[in-house]
Design an enzyme around this catalytic site. Structure first.
Site, PDB file in Angstrom:
ATOM      1  CG  ASN A 246      29.538  33.123  48.531  1.00  0.00           C
ATOM      2  OD1 ASN A 246      30.094  33.037  49.614  1.00  0.00           O
ATOM      3  ND2 ASN A 246      28.756  34.138  48.201  1.00  0.00           N
TER       4      ASN A 246
ATOM      5  CE  LYS B 167      29.332  39.394  40.757  1.00  0.00           C
ATOM      6  NZ  LYS B 167      30.690  38.809  40.809  1.00  0.00           N
TER       7      LYS B 167
ATOM      8  CG  HIS C 187      27.272  41.228  43.850  1.00  0.00           C
ATOM      9  ND1 HIS C 187      26.328  40.284  43.533  1.00  0.00           N
ATOM     10  CD2 HIS C 187      28.162  40.618  44.669  1.00  0.00           C
ATOM     11  CE1 HIS C 187      26.638  39.140  44.129  1.00  0.00           C
ATOM     12  NE2 HIS C 187      27.738  39.316  44.828  1.00  0.00           N
TER      13      HIS C 187
ATOM     14  NE  ARG D 144      36.274  45.263  44.502  1.00  0.00           N
ATOM     15  CZ  ARG D 144      36.200  45.900  43.338  1.00  0.00           C
ATOM     16  NH1 ARG D 144      36.276  47.214  43.318  1.00  0.00           N
ATOM     17  NH2 ARG D 144      36.023  45.265  42.210  1.00  0.00           N
TER      18      ARG D 144
END
Ligand code: NAD
Length: 285
Positions: free
Chosen positions: A143, A178, A174, A32
């Protein structure tokens, strides 16, 4: 009298070199984030795609442009990242911890800068990244979004001001795919508030709660995890005291923010000294 600035030939040569496109390789390029990163590199001036690699599977041999719904680029998904590391100035890695371990060693061996977004990494991977950082610039961040990095600073500051009588819990949600929990960002927020309180997160963290847990100890930093749907990433830091509650948070609605931050970090590594860097170094926060 105006100051005359004359470019000497060697400066002009230097200027040309400095503006040659930064060659970026993407490991895990069919994931992704990997696909998002290919598109972001293609859309960012001053960069060139050096290649993409994947673990064995159906995407090996696919053109990288076709993989992201763009025109063919004449670069195919490789099943071995070694050549790509040698050809690239910097490699971006959003994969799995066991893959990142190998990529850290390759980065050191080929003297290629490395940007790491993989989460859920254990001590062995962190050690390998520190070792690579003695040879090349490594930027590792749970992040890569600007907004979350601002939130990290705000959370640290709030924790320092409010003190331990404010109970801190970090809530994250999430998407259903995940694989690790709490999220790397939630743990990063935990580190930030622990820093603000001048305590070690490991000594006060409660990563989940179940059953007869007893009353909440003073100073505990708690985590709560939600999973479902296509949520890109929500994080809230809650400071709760008798009579009031403060909540500061961030909601990601597109992965493009992570890809944008990672490519920005890649550009930042150009001519950077070896070292292990965080996003706050890149953003100069
Ligand atoms: P994903 O499962 O869609 O993609 C991971 C890709 O890595 C897959 O295509 C997989 O085949 C590939 N891969 C696994 N082992 C490999 C190997 N040995 N060599 C090459 N490729 C390999 O997952 P995703 O949603 O893209 O997330 C990837 C990682 O990035 C996760 O750890 C996630 O938590 C993290 N992430 C970090 C940030 C951030 O800002 N730091 C943002 C989003 C996701």
């Amino acid at each position: 009298m105006p100051h005359l600035h004359i470019l000497r030939p060697e400066f002009e040569a230097g200027f040309t070199m400095a503006t040659s496109p930064l060659k970026i390789g993407i490991v895990g390029c069919a994931g992704r984030m990997g696909r998002m990163l290919i598109s972001e590199v293609l859309a960012t001036s001053g960069t060139a795609l050096a290649g993409g690699s994947e673990q064995p599977g159906p995407h090996i041999g696919t053109d990288l442009g076709v993989l992201v719904g763009a025109k063919p680029l004449g670069l195919n998904v490789l099943d071995n990242p070694e050549g790509m590391f040698s050809a690239a100035d910097v490699v971006i890695d959003f994969t799995r911890p066991e893959a990142t371990l190998g990529h850290a060693k390759l980065a050191a061996a080929t003297k290629t800068a490395l940007i790491v977004g993989t989460t859920g990494m254990g001590d062995d991977v962190h050690r390998a990244l520190s070792e690579a950082a003695q040879k090349v610039a490594v930027v590792s961040a749970p992040n890569f979004s600007l907004g979350v990095n601002v939130l990290l600073g705000l959370a640290e500051k709030a924790a320092a001001i409010l003190g331990p009588e404010y109970d801190i819990d970090i809530l994250e949600m999430h998407h259903r795919h995940k694989v690790d929990a709490p999220s790397g960002t939630a743990l990063g927020l935990g580190q930030a508030v622990a820093r603000g309180r001048q305590v070690e997160l490991d000594q006060v963290a409660r990563k989940s709660r179940e059953g007869i847990t007893g009353a909440r100890p003073t100073g505990e930093i708690g985590f709560a995890t939600l999973r479902g749907g296509d949520v890109v990433g929500d994080h809230t830091v809650i400071f709760a005291a008798d009579g009031e509650r403060i909540e500061i948070g961030h909601k990601a609605s597109s992965r493009v923010i992570f890809a944008r931050g990672a490519v920005r970090a890649a550009l930042w590594t150009r001519d950077r000294r070896p070292g292990l860097y965080a996003m706050r170094d890149v953003l100069d926060l």
